[in-house]
Design a protein around this motif. Sequence first.
Motif, mmCIF file in Angstrom:
data_model
loop_
_atom_site.group_PDB
_atom_site.id
_atom_site.type_symbol
_atom_site.label_atom_id
_atom_site.label_comp_id
_atom_site.label_asym_id
_atom_site.label_seq_id
_atom_site.Cartn_x
_atom_site.Cartn_y
_atom_site.Cartn_z
ATOM 1 N N GLY A 142 -34.920 -39.861 3.731
ATOM 2 C CA GLY A 142 -35.364 -38.967 4.803
ATOM 3 C C GLY A 142 -34.128 -38.311 5.385
ATOM 4 O O GLY A 142 -33.013 -38.808 5.205
ATOM 5 N N GLY A 143 -34.318 -37.216 6.073
ATOM 6 C CA GLY A 143 -33.178 -36.489 6.624
ATOM 7 C C GLY A 143 -32.412 -37.316 7.646
ATOM 8 O O GLY A 143 -32.885 -38.358 8.096
ATOM 9 N N PRO A 144 -31.205 -36.831 7.987
ATOM 10 C CA PRO A 144 -30.416 -37.506 9.012
ATOM 11 C C PRO A 144 -31.180 -37.517 10.332
ATOM 12 O O PRO A 144 -31.659 -36.470 10.759
ATOM 13 C CB PRO A 144 -29.158 -36.636 9.144
ATOM 14 N N GLY A 145 -31.330 -38.691 10.928
ATOM 15 C CA GLY A 145 -32.034 -38.803 12.202
ATOM 16 C C GLY A 145 -33.536 -38.958 12.075
ATOM 17 O O GLY A 145 -34.257 -38.986 13.070
ATOM 18 N N SER A 146 -34.043 -39.112 10.849
ATOM 19 C CA SER A 146 -35.495 -39.232 10.675
ATOM 20 C C SER A 146 -36.024 -40.611 11.074
ATOM 21 O O SER A 146 -37.237 -40.800 11.173
ATOM 22 C CB SER A 146 -35.882 -38.896 9.228
ATOM 23 N N GLY A 147 -35.109 -41.569 11.269
ATOM 24 C CA GLY A 147 -35.535 -42.905 11.727
ATOM 25 C C GLY A 147 -35.456 -43.992 10.662
ATOM 26 O O GLY A 147 -36.069 -45.057 10.802
#
Length: 228
Positions: free
Chosen positions: A40-45
């Motif tokens: 998942g993208g950076p900061g997606s959890g």
Amino acid sequence: MGTMLDATVDVPVPVETSKLQDADESFPGDKKITVVFVLGGPGSGKGTQCANIVQHFGFTHLSAGDLLRAEIKSGSENGTMIQNMIKEGKIVPSEVTIKLLQRAMRESGNDKFLIDGFPRNEENRAAFEEVIQTSPVPQTKIEPEFVLFFDCSEEEMQQRILGRNQGREDDNIETIRKRFKVFMESSLPVIEYYNSKGKVRKIDAGKPIEEVFEDVKEIFSPYSAQVA
Ligand SMILES: Nc1ncnc2c1ncn2[C@@H]1O[C@H](COP(=O)(O)OP(=O)(O)O)[C@@H](O)[C@H]1O
Ligand SMILES: Nc1ccn([C@@H]2O[C@H](COP(=O)(O)OP(=O)(O)O)[C@@H](O)[C@H]2O)c(=O)n1
Ligand SMILES: [Mg+2]
């Protein structure tokens, strides 16, 4: 739900053509290794949800980014190179990251792993395919059980990263933009590759933490909950 667990009947690699690895680079033991890639993208959890999965399902969480940051701190000879690449949002050569992952897997003593933030590009993915486990079937490649994909808008991810406050050198707006670009150009194709193999479990990661974990729990339910 047996199909998900049965999905990784790995094809043995003929001994003569495989690159036999040193004992400390392979995985001895009597159980098949279970790997779930968390992408998942950076900061997606990813990190947040992995911590929850560990508590409920007995996996060991290995964050490629955390391992790379620990390597910088340890004063390793690769430290400066890794630090520069992270600052630029670039992907560190697979050889380095895979060595760190393999060591952490061995040292954990566990056989169930959440590999978070890896593979992040095609090179990462192909290089991990060279990692061999020695049992129960000798010289078997490690295939991910499935890929957990946290789908989240850039706007939300950016807001989360800017609020993360972990003192990371790459959590600034300039590097964040570069990381989003790398995610779109290099990491999404890896997710698409696994999607074409029917291995992606996509989660709406834009919701609150507890709601995301409800969806995650459903996906992991075949992996016998350790704690209620
Ligand atoms: N579902 C969510 N809603 C709001 N904030 C979240 C959510 N999941 C994680 N966060 C917060 O967003 C930041 C980034 O989360 P993190 O787990 O570090 O993401 P990643 O590992 O994908 O970069 C952290 O400060 C975390 O507490
Ligand atoms: N497989 C990986 C994972 C991370 N990294 C580096 O480490 C940085 C931070 O990764 P991370 O997974 O901790 O970042 P988040 O997605 O958690 O925000 C990436 O931007 C890359 O520079 C890498 O080179 N290769
Ligand atoms: Mg993370």
